[in-house]
Structures are given as structure tokens and as C-alpha cells.
Design an enzyme around this catalytic site. Sequence first.
Site, PDB file in Angstrom:
ATOM      1  N   ASP A  32       0.123  -7.698   1.454  1.00 31.54           N
ATOM      2  CA  ASP A  32       0.487  -6.279   1.529  1.00 31.54           C
ATOM      3  C   ASP A  32       2.005  -6.098   1.587  1.00 31.54           C
ATOM      4  OD1 ASP A  32       0.109  -3.563   1.510  1.00 31.54           O
ATOM      5  OD2 ASP A  32      -0.216  -3.384   3.662  1.00 31.54           O
TER       6      ASP A  32
ATOM      7  N   SER B  91       4.836   2.481   7.945  1.00 28.70           N
ATOM      8  CA  SER B  91       4.499   1.318   7.124  1.00 28.70           C
ATOM      9  C   SER B  91       5.687   0.891   6.278  1.00 28.70           C
ATOM     10  CB  SER B  91       3.315   1.632   6.216  1.00 28.70           C
ATOM     11  OG  SER B  91       2.137   1.808   6.965  1.00 28.70           O
TER      12      SER B  91
ATOM     13  N   HIS C 297       0.820  -1.220   0.000  1.00 29.38           N
ATOM     14  CA  HIS C 297       0.000   0.000   0.000  1.00 29.38           C
ATOM     15  C   HIS C 297       0.852   1.268   0.000  1.00 29.38           C
ATOM     16  CE1 HIS C 297       0.481  -0.189   4.498  1.00 29.38           C
ATOM     17  NE2 HIS C 297       0.507   1.120   4.351  1.00 29.38           N
TER      18      HIS C 297
END
Length: 385
Positions: free
Chosen positions: A153, A227, A123
Site C-alpha cells: 500500500d 493516510s 489507496h
Amino acid sequence: MLKALRFFGWPLLAGVLIALLIIQRYPEWVGLPSLDVNLQQAPQTTIVQQGPVSYADAVSIAAPSVVNLYTTKVINKPAHPLFEDPQFRRFFGDNSPKQKRMESSLGSGVIMSPEGYILTNNHVTSGADQIVVALKDGRETLARVIGSDPETDLAVLKIDLKNLPAITVGRSDSIRIGDVALAIGNPFGVGQTVTMGIISATGRNQLGLNNYEDFIQTDAAINPGNSGGALVDANGNLTGINTAIFSKSGGSQGIGFAIPVKLAMEVMKSIIEHGQVIRGWLGIEVQPLTQELAESFGLSGRPGIVVAGIFRDGPAQKAGLQLGDVILSIDGEPAGDGRRSMNQVARIKPTDKVTIQVMRNGKELKLTAEIGLRPPPAPMKEKEE
């Protein structure tokens, strides 16, 4: 009388002082507790050290391998409603002006090898037209996407620089709840930041974040921009890739999730070798076996999952599975949880055969299926803003 006092006074006073000194130095001679015993025991009961008082060494080992990512992509802005009017388009055609704008976002990544392979989150890089990688030593370069896996992911990037500091990989399957965890990343774009916490839980799934979930949960502060960053142990070894947080405010609330490094390494290796993640596939959709369904099938107290959908010409249909079949086990593993069973199938090599035990119309059957290759998920359309 006065002469007697003068004669005996000084010797008497000296004797009293000597007696007090002896009592203070050797109290046990007169039945008092020894001071030496207390002094010897005090350090043993008050000075207890467990673990290091600083994690600077672990950070110095791991931090150079964690990079900051800056991604940009061009997004089409919606045109003025006038340009969509049929009468306007009748006179001016479809040559209405197209408005575009540049959107940037932040993230983190981990250098996994001296050759320049970087692990991050899908993402973070999805739809990006340009990805800039900034190293801790001040170097910057552009990265290219080798491949991605939306179902976990994860994404693999590649940069071409010399003397890259690859991180030391730890063992995510040996971590314990309560172990110290350090999260390294670029929260809110302020620059590389280290936060500390513990491993709060392992094996978290059914969170609705990814198709394949086996998360490490930590209370080390993870915020937007973290992230794709590193979750490391007290020795600086990589144990996970930070991925998501549970938050009602948008910031850290002590519930963060990381993808175990064991799973991340498997995905990275498959992407580098095959360009995609190779997963086994049966071609079925399943639903839980509720208590009501179990009673209707005569399966009270037995685990199972119900076949709710079958893909045409898929491995399951070729093996003879039917809608409404209750899968009791796959290769001897009880099928009590649909997600866990499908993850089990995903780890099986395509073309391998598995034995499936099912219940159909009150009778138990054993079917043999040849595992197929799971098709890639359909690409998501980019949203126009």
C-alpha cells in the site's frame, strides 16, 4: 516584689525571645530535626523532569516535509434502467447518454528527497486522474505517479519544484514501545495537523490489510486524510508512513498503523530504479500446520507449513516440491509461520538459490530452488457508482 519584677522582667523576656530564635534557627541544638535537611531534600523528591515539555522543535523540523494531497477521478454513473432495456436499445442502438461525475478525495504525503520524490499510500492515489500537492509554505503543483506497490500500500509521486524540504529519515528498527510518536497529516481536509502519542507495538501483521505487513502501532490520533502522512519521533525524524486505523466509528480510537520507514525506503528505491518492487517468489500457496495435521505427519512439536498449491512451471515445481509437502525450513530459518516465510522469500534476490527442507511421507528431504521474480498482482477493476 513589683520592683523585682520591673528589674528582672525585660531581661527575662528578652532571653525567652532569643531562645525561641535560636531554637527556630538551630533546632538540632535542642534535639529537634533540622529544617535545613528537609529544605535541601524537597527539591530532589518533587522536581523530576523526563523528556521535553514541548515538541515544537520536532514539529518545525518535520512539518514542512509533509504535504496535503487532493486527488480527483472521473467515475461513470450507472445509466437509467430504461437505457438497458433490449426494446429501447433495438430502436435507439447503443448511443445512450453516458453520465459521469468527478470524485475527489484527500490524503497526505511525505517529501523524501530534494529532487521531489514523495511517499504516500497506494489507496490514496489509486485510479486518480489528477493529483494536486499542497506544500506547507503555500505552494501547489501537480504530481505524477512514478509507481505503486499495492502489496504494501505504498506509492511514489514526483513533483518538480525548487528548494523542497526533504524530511530527515530515522531508524524504524530501533524504536521502542513507549517512545513518543507524532503523527502529521491532513485529517478530514482541515489542514495540516499534529497529534501525539506513543509507540504501542511493533511488528504487527496478520491484520488482513496488505500482503506484506510489518506495522508500527501507535495511539497518536490518525483519521481519514492522514493516510500517507508522517509518523515521526521526538526529534522530528521520520519513522513510518501512516496507513490505516482500526475503528468501529470511522474515527480514531487509539489504534493506528504505520509502515516502517525502512520498508518504505526499500519499496521507493525499487520503484524508482526498476519501475516496480523486485521480490523473490517460489510459486506456492501454503497453509498452517495444525496440531491434527502435525500428528498425522508425525511432526508433533516441530514447526512447519503445508504446501497447499503449486504454480505450474514455477520455481517450486521445478525444484520438486509437491502438494502436501511440509516445509520445515527455508535456508535454515524455521518455517513456523506462512506469512513470515513468504516474506523471507520475497526479500531474496531473484535467481538466488535456497535450500528447502521438507517432510514427505515421513521422510525428510532437502530440495534446492532458484528464486523467481514475483509477478505483479492483477489490477483491481474500478467500481462504478
